[in-house]
Design a protein around this motif. Structure first.
Motif, mmCIF file in Angstrom:
data_model
loop_
_atom_site.group_PDB
_atom_site.id
_atom_site.type_symbol
_atom_site.label_atom_id
_atom_site.label_comp_id
_atom_site.label_asym_id
_atom_site.label_seq_id
_atom_site.Cartn_x
_atom_site.Cartn_y
_atom_site.Cartn_z
ATOM 1 N N ASP A 38 48.157 26.475 50.669
ATOM 2 C CA ASP A 38 47.053 26.509 49.711
ATOM 3 C C ASP A 38 47.576 26.440 48.280
ATOM 4 O OD1 ASP A 38 45.158 26.740 51.720
ATOM 5 O OD2 ASP A 38 45.328 28.936 51.762
ATOM 6 N N PRO A 39 46.969 25.587 47.456
ATOM 7 C CA PRO A 39 47.415 25.483 46.060
ATOM 8 C C PRO A 39 46.862 26.633 45.220
ATOM 9 C CG PRO A 39 45.553 24.048 46.400
ATOM 10 C CD PRO A 39 45.861 24.659 47.743
ATOM 11 N N ASP A 79 14.038 33.826 44.968
ATOM 12 C CA ASP A 79 14.629 32.637 45.585
ATOM 13 C C ASP A 79 15.748 32.167 44.660
ATOM 14 O OD1 ASP A 79 15.329 30.301 46.827
ATOM 15 O OD2 ASP A 79 13.343 29.383 46.773
ATOM 16 N N VAL A 80 16.969 32.596 44.958
ATOM 17 C CA VAL A 80 18.111 32.383 44.073
ATOM 18 C C VAL A 80 19.105 31.435 44.738
ATOM 19 C CG1 VAL A 80 20.016 33.466 42.825
ATOM 20 C CG2 VAL A 80 17.829 34.668 43.065
ATOM 21 N N THR A 81 19.513 30.403 43.995
ATOM 22 C CA THR A 81 20.502 29.440 44.475
ATOM 23 C C THR A 81 21.861 29.756 43.872
ATOM 24 O OG1 THR A 81 18.855 27.681 44.727
ATOM 25 C CG2 THR A 81 21.154 27.005 44.536
ATOM 26 N N THR A 82 22.885 29.745 44.726
ATOM 27 C CA THR A 82 24.250 29.913 44.239
ATOM 28 C C THR A 82 25.104 28.758 44.752
ATOM 29 O OG1 THR A 82 24.856 31.304 46.140
ATOM 30 C CG2 THR A 82 24.126 32.422 44.133
ATOM 31 N N LEU A 83 26.127 28.433 43.990
ATOM 32 C CA LEU A 83 27.073 27.374 44.318
ATOM 33 C C LEU A 83 28.472 27.962 44.297
ATOM 34 C CD1 LEU A 83 28.160 24.458 44.669
ATOM 35 C CD2 LEU A 83 27.911 24.184 42.182
ATOM 36 N N GLN A 84 29.187 27.783 45.403
ATOM 37 C CA GLN A 84 30.552 28.294 45.498
ATOM 38 C C GLN A 84 31.516 27.136 45.697
ATOM 39 O OE1 GLN A 84 31.318 30.917 48.833
ATOM 40 N NE2 GLN A 84 32.938 31.980 47.748
ATOM 41 N N GLY A 85 32.615 27.155 44.957
ATOM 42 C CA GLY A 85 33.608 26.105 45.095
ATOM 43 C C GLY A 85 35.003 26.625 44.829
ATOM 44 N N PHE A 86 35.952 26.110 45.613
ATOM 45 C CA PHE A 86 37.364 26.416 45.388
ATOM 46 C C PHE A 86 37.963 25.189 44.710
ATOM 47 C CE2 PHE A 86 41.186 28.866 46.548
ATOM 48 C CZ PHE A 86 42.171 27.931 46.265
ATOM 49 N N PHE A 87 38.101 25.276 43.396
ATOM 50 C CA PHE A 87 38.576 24.140 42.621
ATOM 51 C C PHE A 87 40.096 24.160 42.585
ATOM 52 C CE2 PHE A 87 34.316 25.200 41.133
ATOM 53 C CZ PHE A 87 33.690 23.978 41.357
ATOM 54 N N GLN A 88 40.683 23.053 43.030
ATOM 55 C CA GLN A 88 42.130 22.990 43.191
ATOM 56 C C GLN A 88 42.860 22.515 41.949
ATOM 57 O OE1 GLN A 88 42.193 20.374 46.625
ATOM 58 N NE2 GLN A 88 42.500 22.092 48.018
ATOM 59 N N LYS A 126 33.926 35.532 41.332
ATOM 60 C CA LYS A 126 35.106 34.699 41.555
ATOM 61 C C LYS A 126 35.950 35.338 42.652
ATOM 62 C CE LYS A 126 37.591 36.735 37.597
ATOM 63 N NZ LYS A 126 38.245 36.439 36.299
ATOM 64 N N ASP A 127 36.570 34.489 43.458
ATOM 65 C CA ASP A 127 37.400 34.976 44.556
ATOM 66 C C ASP A 127 38.826 35.219 44.077
ATOM 67 O OD1 ASP A 127 35.276 34.918 46.290
ATOM 68 O OD2 ASP A 127 35.782 32.965 47.142
ATOM 69 N N ASP A 128 39.623 35.785 44.995
ATOM 70 C CA ASP A 128 41.003 36.096 44.661
ATOM 71 C C ASP A 128 41.801 34.818 44.406
ATOM 72 O OD1 ASP A 128 40.302 38.705 45.130
ATOM 73 O OD2 ASP A 128 41.106 38.747 47.168
ATOM 74 N N GLN A 129 42.801 34.961 43.565
ATOM 75 C CA GLN A 129 43.700 33.851 43.254
ATOM 76 C C GLN A 129 45.104 34.239 43.721
ATOM 77 O OE1 GLN A 129 45.069 32.924 39.116
ATOM 78 N NE2 GLN A 129 43.836 31.073 39.391
ATOM 79 N N ALA A 130 45.746 33.336 44.461
ATOM 80 C CA ALA A 130 47.065 33.637 45.023
ATOM 81 C C ALA A 130 48.135 32.750 44.410
ATOM 82 C CB ALA A 130 47.046 33.451 46.542
ATOM 83 N N PHE A 131 49.233 33.373 43.995
ATOM 84 C CA PHE A 131 50.423 32.648 43.576
ATOM 85 C C PHE A 131 51.353 32.632 44.789
ATOM 86 C CE2 PHE A 131 50.533 33.147 38.669
ATOM 87 C CZ PHE A 131 49.160 32.966 38.608
ATOM 88 N N GLN A 132 51.510 31.468 45.417
ATOM 89 C CA GLN A 132 52.297 31.395 46.642
ATOM 90 C C GLN A 132 52.831 29.989 46.829
ATOM 91 O OE1 GLN A 132 49.957 31.841 50.189
ATOM 92 N NE2 GLN A 132 48.429 30.365 49.560
#
Length: 218
Positions: free
Chosen positions: A176-177, A88-97, A166-172
């Protein structure tokens, strides 16, 4: 027999939302969060070392649970006759701006204390670790709702968590920031005896205790 309108008890004032909130991170050496509010139901100051990770995407803080089980099947039974939870594993995902010391440290998996800009130019250089360390943090996610009697706080505290993806990071230049999207996994803290604690409080929460079916005495 009672009519359905007499039998049911639907209470729309007990539907909760996290209208806003924050994720706070602290070194694993920081004190654990043991209470969210004081005797007057107001928020307590967080222990020393907790840093607000700042604005997040509209998705907010996304919690997931991965539950595995082991089933016993028996002759003549069309369903398992015993089931044991094996994971029983808890994960937390967030896109920190926000780009700040802690979001950079989490995403790059370096010690936040080592992030020291050049004293003359202010430039910061972060090298990807050749052999990434498993760094652990204390993570508090606090959501705030509003009720007639005041604010309601719902929080989930991970006393020992680490960045496991960690998800992909975009320079654009689009909508999206530049962000720092990470996934953190909760692990059991041996001193506290748990991998996660829930907190509910605030003046609005206290005023609704009876409606929610709680009593303040056993």
């Amino acid at each position: 027999m009672p009519a359905w309108d007499e039998l049911k008890k639907h209470q729309n004032h007990l539907i909760r939302k996290a209208l806003e909130g924050s994720v706070f991170a602290a070194p694993i050496t920081a004190p654990a969060v043991t209470a969210l509010t004081d005797a007057t139901s107001e928020l307590l100051d967080l222990p020393t070392g907790y840093v607000d990770l700042g604005f997040m995407s509209d998705d907010g803080a996304q919690f997931s649970s991965e539950i595995d089980s082991s089933d016993v099947t028996s002759w003549g039974s069309v369903e398992p006759t015993r089931r044991d939870i094996t994971q029983d594993v808890t994960t937390l995902q967030g896109f920190f701006q926000e780009t700040n010391k802690m979001t950079v440290a989490l995403y790059t998996n370096v010690d936040a204390a080592s992030l020291v800009p050049d004293a003359t130019s202010g430039e910061l250089k972060v090298d990807k670790p050749d052999r990434p360390a498993s760094r652990h943090y204390r993570i508090l996610t606090l959501g705030v709702d509003l009720a007639d009697a005041g604010e309601i706080y719902v929080a989930r505290f991970l006393p020992r968590a680490s960045v496991t993806d960690k998800d992909d990071q975009a320079f654009q230049s689009g909508d999206d920031p530049l962000g720092w999207p990470v996934t953190m996994t909760a692990y059991k803290d041996s001193a506290l005896g748990t991998s996660e604690s829930y907190f509910f409080g605030g003046p609005g929460w206290k005023a609704l205790l009876a409606d929610m079916g709680f009593t303040t005495t056993p």
